[in-house]
Scaffold this active site. Sequence first.
Site, mmCIF file in Angstrom:
data_model
loop_
_atom_site.group_PDB
_atom_site.id
_atom_site.type_symbol
_atom_site.label_atom_id
_atom_site.label_comp_id
_atom_site.label_asym_id
_atom_site.label_seq_id
_atom_site.Cartn_x
_atom_site.Cartn_y
_atom_site.Cartn_z
ATOM 1 C CB CYS A 85 -0.965 -0.042 1.194
ATOM 2 S SG CYS A 85 -2.300 1.142 1.081
ATOM 3 C CG HIS A 194 -3.222 -3.658 3.443
ATOM 4 N ND1 HIS A 194 -2.301 -2.933 4.164
ATOM 5 C CD2 HIS A 194 -3.879 -2.764 2.675
ATOM 6 C CE1 HIS A 194 -2.393 -1.652 3.838
ATOM 7 N NE2 HIS A 194 -3.354 -1.517 2.940
ATOM 8 C CD GLU A 196 -0.466 -5.412 5.962
ATOM 9 O OE1 GLU A 196 -0.576 -5.999 4.869
ATOM 10 O OE2 GLU A 196 -0.692 -4.190 6.091
#
Lengths: 223, 595, 81, 81
Positions: A85, A194, A196
Amino acid sequence: MRVGVVTFPGSLDDRDAARAVRVAGGEPVVLWHGDDDLRGVDAVVLPGGFSYGDYLRCGAIARFAPVMRSVVEAAHGGLPVLGICNGFQVLCESHLLPGALIRNDVRRFVCVDQRLRVESTATAWTADYAEGQEVVVPLKNGEGGYVADEATLDRLEGEGRVVVRYVGPNPNGSMRQIAGIANERGNVVGLMPHPEHAVEALTGPTTDGLGFFTSVLHQVVSA
Amino acid sequence: MSTDSVRDAGATPEVEQPWAQLGLKEDEYARIREILGRRPTSSELAMYSVMWSEHCSYKSSKVHLRQFGEKAPASDALLVGMGENAGVVDVGGGWAVTFKVESHNHPSYVEPYQGAATGVGGIVRDILTMGARPVAVMDPLRFGPADAEDTRRVLPGVVAGVGGYGNCLGLPNIGGEVVFDPSYAGNPLVNALCVGVMRHEDVKLARATGAGNLVVLFGATTGGDGIGGVSVLASETFDEQRPTKRPSVQVGDPFMEKVLIECCLEVFAEDLVVGIQDLGGAGLSCATSELASAGDGGMRVALDRVPLRDPSLSPEEILMSESQERMCAVVEPSKVERFLEICAKWDVSATVIGEVTDGDRLEITWHGDLVVDVPPRSVAHEGPVYERPYARPGWQDALQADAPASLPRPADGDGLRDVLLRLVASPNLADKRWVTDQYDRYVLGGTVLAQPEDAGMVRIDEETGLGVALATDGNGRFAKLDPYAGAQLALAEAYRNVATAGATPLAVTNCLNFGSPEDPDVMWQFAEATRGLADACRELGVPVTGGNVSFYNQTGDVAILPTPVVGVLGTIDDVARRTPIGFGEEGQQVYLLGT
Amino acid sequence: MGRVVVDVMPKPEILDPQGKAVASALPKLGFEGIASVRQGKRFELEVEGEVTEERLAEVRRAAETLLSNPVIEDFTVRVEA
Amino acid sequence: MGRVVVDVMPKPEILDPQGKAVASALPKLGFEGIASVRQGKRFELEVEGEVTEERLAEVRRAAETLLSNPVIEDFTVRVEA
Ligand SMILES: Nc1ncnc2c1ncn2[C@@H]1O[C@H](COP(=O)(O)OP(=O)(O)O)[C@@H](O)[C@H]1O
């Protein structure tokens, strides 16, 4: 296996990236934007967020941070670097990756569980996936529209450097549905979604994102 | 330029002062003169007028809000009760949680994006001030009809503002409400809730103790934000040449707030502050008088040391500026160096502006002239208290008698179909994704439940899985029919939402949005709603730990629906045992509980 | 004190979602006759002292490296009276 | 076709976090001597046909209602050669 996670002023997903590294079995190492010492890490993650508020252009100011001098140099030397991002935006601003990210065509911040297709497994960060594998991870940004000139886009496609692509309706107007790309060597990867935030069933829509972090661990161990 | 000093005030007792323009009543002005034994200086007048406003002093609501304390059920969980910036509850394992909901209604009507954004910013600073790391936000919203022209201006702006600020701070949005009703046209309700987490020993309080300790102002510079009113004063004391344009809207800088949060948490971790207060409405007037008032001595502040964004500001204006993203801390002299070091690391400007004294006065100087010399309690905690008259409205009986029995009922399939389609198409029942998709619900990696769940839930301890759940509810239509029962229903619904998520309800916050307290009908609604909420809290065994009152929500003479918004916080030992909405797997059995 | 203005506009070949949105909103609000709109940024820099050639060269460098992204944007720098 | 430029800037008394962020980045990158920066928007409108007084009045109205937020921003409209 030590993976550095950089904190810029305004970084938001730094602790999440560190958690993902831990869940994958690595050791996260805190890196500070004002410090050009990479502390001997084996890979670096530039996390999501709004570095410096992203008021000027996403990633524009972060690119000049002292730590980025070292990251750029190390990336040229083959160090695996993942930009998520805002991190992707910083990589583009730093010219480690081609193109740029502009305001979403819907002109709103968008937070959705996004389906992606892994197009390339020939990178340090996607080796654990199968080519063509579809995954779902959160996408959340206001300026995620990937743009580059036609020649660059053709080159990215031709060289297999489109790493992940949006599946289904284009969420932000990215050219050719591109969600993430790699540099020529495949050690530097940037993507808007994302991974994560998709490493634990409890807090993510899936655990599909874990592969990014295990890939780099395996790659470094076998290297 | 002339400054109106305490000496001037003594020498010219007969000067006409614009107390009425500043919103003070004649007897309030007389009381200020009595407290001081002289006329106030213009700086003192500025402070009293803003601190004695409805917004800061709760002068109309105080007598009713007392019930929340008096009727509060015994609770071992309460670590800090009402009265501080936010209440703090013990959630076990050495963890404490602080949460509160606040309104930013009027500013959000004037400038939807910035109004909503700074509303989020304000409540987040309240939570931070308690010593906690903010971990999630929620946004109960009310608008006029979805197809009204003005809603098209207000709603997208408010939603973008809530998202713009919260997303940039890195706080997941875990729930809220979007309600449409004609009564909110011209008077949208933008309530914002924040929840924060800390260890028990990290709780901070807003008090200035220890003579010799230093007062540090840090964060953004001070500009002329939100001081439209006080310019009356400035124009009296100052010559005409200075720019008199004073913005009435505040603009938020979420990036500044984000670094301020990280900076504060680092300062807290090294135990560098004695007391701390955020600067919200009423700015430095509020921060200095509240810190001093809650402390054990006095305070002296050199106002000319305050770093300014607009150098033309007068002392009155500096005292009243509502510039965002500022904090005020009390720091021991031996720790100031380290404090400033941490601020420098985060690029946060910090300035020592004064010190705690062993006297009992709040003294403020401007280039050497004493411009404020007051007993701090008289400003912060001893404002006027009103017993506003109230009476059950004459129309209440007729309203209640107008029961649903008189409504036409669909008699056949087509009629039912029509009703169903109307319900499905109603904005109040429609999917809220257009709103919630603009909010980051993943950041911080602790969100276990968010939209479309009944309650939001975040994990606070990764080792044990300890978490908290939160829900907010309010139904202005119920509350108008019966404010007593309406407030109780709001509580009951939020309570149920938390319970059905798998958490045990523990504490309550509330934002009471009403019309003018000077209208006996409205005041009755308010009195009934608070009584209802306090009674229900006792009944359910959950204390109110804090909240906010927003009066004067009306367009002309027409008040909004009485809208008590109630937030309930619950705990869950292990978030893995949460119960999401929706059916899980095939073969599960379905039970209906209750009556 | 002098003022230098830096205008940064999206390159003509780059998609400009904001400009496009404005362009399509205009007729709906009754504004006719606008063929297209592009939206960019305008920076007003207050320079300490006089605006010398040297200073201007510095601003140009800042415009190129920080204020604009040459991949997607063009810029112009000019001194304002 | 004529071009009309609308510049929209934050009002001077209003906080401009964007300009502030740029201003504080500049010295760190070695650009000195910039006292302050304000960041606003620049719209380039391509007008069909000639830019008549009428058309300009329309653009001005659009600038006031759509392109700028009069609560916090000022705008200027001008024809570009
Ligand atoms: N303004 C808002 N901000 C964040 N979440 C919201 C907002 N409005 C609604 N939601 C969320 O969307 C979901 C559906 O809301 P709603 O339709 O009001 O549900 P319910 O009727 O069950 O209360 C809930 O999870 C709620 O928390």
